[in-house]
Scaffold this active site. Structure first.
Site, PDB file in Angstrom:
ATOM      1  CB  ALA A 167      -8.268   7.764   5.194  1.00 40.42           C
ATOM      2  N   GLY A 168     -10.962   7.887   7.483  1.00 43.14           N
ATOM      3  CA  GLY A 168     -12.019   9.092   7.921  1.00 43.14           C
ATOM      4  C   GLY A 168     -13.085   8.111   8.126  1.00 43.14           C
TER       5      GLY A 168
ATOM      6  CE  LYS B 228      -3.011   2.852   2.534  1.00 41.61           C
ATOM      7  NZ  LYS B 228      -3.626   3.333   3.970  1.00 41.61           N
TER       8      LYS B 228
ATOM      9  N   GLY C  29      -7.938   9.142  10.519  1.00 39.87           N
ATOM     10  CA  GLY C  29      -8.159   9.390  11.554  1.00 39.87           C
ATOM     11  C   GLY C  29      -9.215  10.450  12.208  1.00 39.87           C
TER      12      GLY C  29
ATOM     13  CG  ASN D  89      -5.280   1.478  12.301  1.00 40.21           C
ATOM     14  OD1 ASN D  89      -4.123   1.495  12.025  1.00 40.21           O
ATOM     15  ND2 ASN D  89      -5.814   0.966  13.421  1.00 40.21           N
ATOM     16  CB  THR D  90      -8.566   5.915  13.614  1.00 43.21           C
ATOM     17  OG1 THR D  90      -7.306   6.147  13.142  1.00 43.21           O
ATOM     18  CG2 THR D  90      -8.964   6.501  14.810  1.00 43.21           C
TER      19      THR D  90
END
Length: 257
Positions: free
Chosen positions: A187-188, A100, A161, A209-210
């Site tokens: 993301a987000g 990635k 995040g 992830n976050t």
């Protein structure tokens, strides 16, 4: 009935959820979250996660790379030189070719630097890497990435995040419609509804992830994300009803009375 699977670089995956391995309290918590989520691919920040120093805890001791696909990434890289060096190192360490690419443009918002990203993608593809690319939600840049040989397009939903969810739905629709490559929203994502929404747009997968790692109950959120991705995909495949700006009774117009 043909099985609905995510296909990246010719390999088939049953889960369309990709899980990041950063920000957890421990490798143990991370491994449990991955297991509960059903994810078959995890991203690994080569510059931040220990995958080589045997004197310290190794991620491989908790998540078996023979059972789960490791996706080395370039988190923390702010130019092409850093990103290329990082992924070449990953190939030397673990023989990884599926990677990635993430080249950031600023430290505050963590938006991708698309000029450096495009340049890096082209170089990596020529070197034999299979590149999944974190990118902006710009359809033109997504098309350019496809043209230089990217293996998957990974447009952001919103800043890394941030938990803001999908900010530009229409651009994601355009990217999905114009490309033959897998589209993974990256993301987000903030909660399960965001993940389901991404899948309902027809995207092929979601990377999270976050939203899992920093949830009050990470393991419960991992499970929520698993089912959100599944339900969102099924909803997309089912074909939603058309938008109708007048009412339409669901019961028969003629009854028994």
């Amino acid at each position: 009935m043909k099985k609905d699977q995510l296909i990246i670089d010719g390999k088939k995956y049953n889960s369309r959820l990709i899980v990041g391995t950063g920000k957890y309290k421990s490798f143990s918590e991370c491994a449990n979250a991955v297991k509960i989520s059903g994810a078959e691919i995890v991203t690994v920040a080569v510059r931040r996660v220990n995958i080589v120093d045997t004197k310290k805890p190794l991620l491989m001791d908790y998540i078996n790379p023979k059972k789960i696909t490791y996706l080395p990434n370039t988190a923390g890289c702010f130019n092409s030189i850093e990103a290329l060096r990082t992924l070449r190192l990953a190939r030397e360490i673990g023989g990884w070719k599926l990677v990635k690419l993430e080249v950031l443009g600023d430290k505050k918002n963590l938006f991708p630097d698309m000029i450096e990203t495009l340049k890096s993608t082209e170089i990596l593809v020529k070197e034999g890497f299979k590149v999944m690319v974190y990118c902006s939600d710009d359809p033109l840049m997504a098309k350019k990435l496809e043209d230089v040989g990217a293996s998957a397009i990974m447009p952001l939903a919103s800043p890394i995040g941030s938990g803001l969810g999908i900010i530009n739905i229409e651009n994601l629709k355009i990217i999905r419609k114009q490309t033959k490559l897998p589209v993974i929203v990256d993301a987000g994502i903030g909660d399960a509804s965001d993940a389901a929404e991404a899948m309902q747009l027809g995207c092929d997968g979601v990377l999270i992830n976050t939203a899992i790692a920093k949830a009050k109950k990470p393991l419960l959120m991992a499970e929520a994300m698993k089912y959100a991705v599944i339900s969102g995909r099924k909803s997309y495949l089912s074909g939603r009803i058309k938008y109708n700006y007048t009412g339409s009774a669901s019961s028969p117009k003629k009854g028994i009375i």
